[in-house]
Design a protein around this motif. Sequence first.
Motif, PDB file in Angstrom:
ATOM      1  N   UNK A   1      -8.105   5.295 -13.070  1.00 19.03           N
ATOM      2  CA  UNK A   1      -9.171   5.736 -12.374  1.00 19.03           C
ATOM      3  C   UNK A   1      -9.375   7.026 -11.877  1.00 19.03           C
ATOM      4  N   UNK A   2      -8.213   7.624 -11.389  1.00 22.69           N
ATOM      5  CA  UNK A   2      -7.900   8.865 -10.645  1.00 22.69           C
ATOM      6  C   UNK A   2      -8.362   9.890 -11.965  1.00 22.69           C
ATOM      7  N   UNK A   3      -7.434   9.662 -12.932  1.00 25.24           N
ATOM      8  CA  UNK A   3      -7.348  10.575 -14.062  1.00 25.24           C
ATOM      9  C   UNK A   3      -8.885  10.993 -14.673  1.00 25.24           C
TER      10      UNK A   3
ATOM     11  N   UNK B   1     -12.782   6.424 -20.235  1.00 27.22           N
ATOM     12  CA  UNK B   1     -11.430   5.659 -20.028  1.00 27.22           C
ATOM     13  C   UNK B   1     -11.097   5.242 -21.556  1.00 27.22           C
ATOM     14  N   UNK B   2      -9.855   4.700 -21.561  1.00 36.74           N
ATOM     15  CA  UNK B   2      -9.390   4.410 -22.924  1.00 36.74           C
ATOM     16  C   UNK B   2     -10.325   3.381 -23.357  1.00 36.74           C
TER      17      UNK B   2
ATOM     18  N   UNK C   1      -3.183   1.316 -13.206  1.00 36.73           N
ATOM     19  CA  UNK C   1      -4.549   1.024 -13.156  1.00 36.73           C
ATOM     20  C   UNK C   1      -5.171   2.244 -12.300  1.00 36.73           C
ATOM     21  N   UNK C   2      -4.490   2.402 -10.977  1.00 36.14           N
ATOM     22  CA  UNK C   2      -5.023   3.574  -9.992  1.00 36.14           C
ATOM     23  C   UNK C   2      -4.996   4.947 -10.738  1.00 36.14           C
TER      24      UNK C   2
END
Lengths: 260, 218
Positions: free
Chosen positions: A82-84, B128-129, A78-79
């Motif tokens: 968010x980071x990428x 996001x995905x 999850x982190x």
Amino acid sequence: MTDAKPFVEIRQARKCYGDLEVLKNISLKVNKGQIIAIIGPSGSGKSTLLRAINDLDPLTDGEVWLEDTQVNKKLPHKQYENHINKVRQNIGMVFQHFNLFPHLSVRENITLAPKMLKGISDAEADRLAEEQLEHVGLSDRIDYYPSQLSGGQKQRVAIARALAMQPKVMLFDEATSALDPELVEEVNLVMKRLAEEHMTMIIVTHEMAFAESVADRILFMDGGVVVEEGPPEQLFRAPKHERTKEFLAKHLRANALAPA
Amino acid sequence: MGLDLTVVPPFAGLILQGALWTIAITASAGVLSFFGGIGFAICALYAPAIIRYPIKAFAWLFMTTPLLLQLFLIYFGLVQIGIDIPAFFAGMIGLGLHFAVYNSDIIQTGILAIDKGQHEAGRTLGLSRGQTLRKIVIPQAVRDVVPPIGNNMIALLKDSALVSVIGVVELVHASQLAISETFRPFEFYLAAAACYYVVNLLLEFTLHRIERRIALTR
């Protein structure tokens, strides 16, 4: 230039697909505003290296840094996501096959990500689209769909789409390889303009003449390693390695056969 | 007795009402089957195993049993455990879920057929995905499968006749009511068939227009 802190840095990159090692311990430093061109035969690992920079093809070992941020940080899922997603907003990428969104107009292609990620208003988004299209010379195509554009126009829209996120660095993965020869120049011109504006760029290309005219430094890759690197005049006029000479000679022959 | 179509006009109001109910149940079940199909497809492809497998099992159940039986179960069966659903909604749910399962299969194929480059383009912009799926992949996948989904909608329209058996007065049921008063099955079944034909023409016309509109976005 030598003592400047690198803007993009790859440290000891290794990439394996099972037993096949496609990147073998590659390190690379790119300074702010620098333009690097990566050349080499297909299968040499150049696209894989480029795609490791935004972690699209994650490395097996090694680190990728953009300024003070490690791109391929090891984090819980999850982190990491968010980071990428934040990091990628700073890294524009242009693909060989454009990858425009065919269900969206040119305007929407450009404004989709800025609207979703930066929360800009419709009016601001429109201004952004107009600005970016002017930059690539396609103001009159703002309400067209990708299917109505030529290959060169599609690629220019793809560049505008990437630039609309105001990235710190741009990656080009054989941006002109899928184009008809007569359409290559218009895309090259846009890239040259970006170079003049001191955008940091890493370009994977098969076009030696373009690489020579635009890049500060050329990397020649083969078999997953950087065989030779240097300023274009040195690498193209006085290559040191046999493999580089061979590769360039082949390309020269191919170009000599092509009509002028 | 022969064929005497003059017996139909006095019951035109009844038949028309039946046609309207057929349209109503087809439209509502159609919408349910479309969005349900998208939902099932996303779950089947991307949900964690704990959600994915129950959904798949449920879908399999709907695919391997007759629609008629499903309608009986929803309308006559669920009452026994205290779930009393009015006939129209029972029919809508039965038809909707049944066709959602078929639509889901089609939509999954559509999603998987979207070029990897589309995912990559979304992700490299920083989406996001989930955002990439929602804004880029699924709209294209749905657009690509409009023709087969349209075929399912036509099948749904015809299978809506089955809800006559749980008491919804749609076309077939309405014509049966007219027959029970006139003893003229041939005329009223023909009238019902003509109505299905006209409604199907309207549906095909709408689908054709949708297909034309999206042609540009390929």
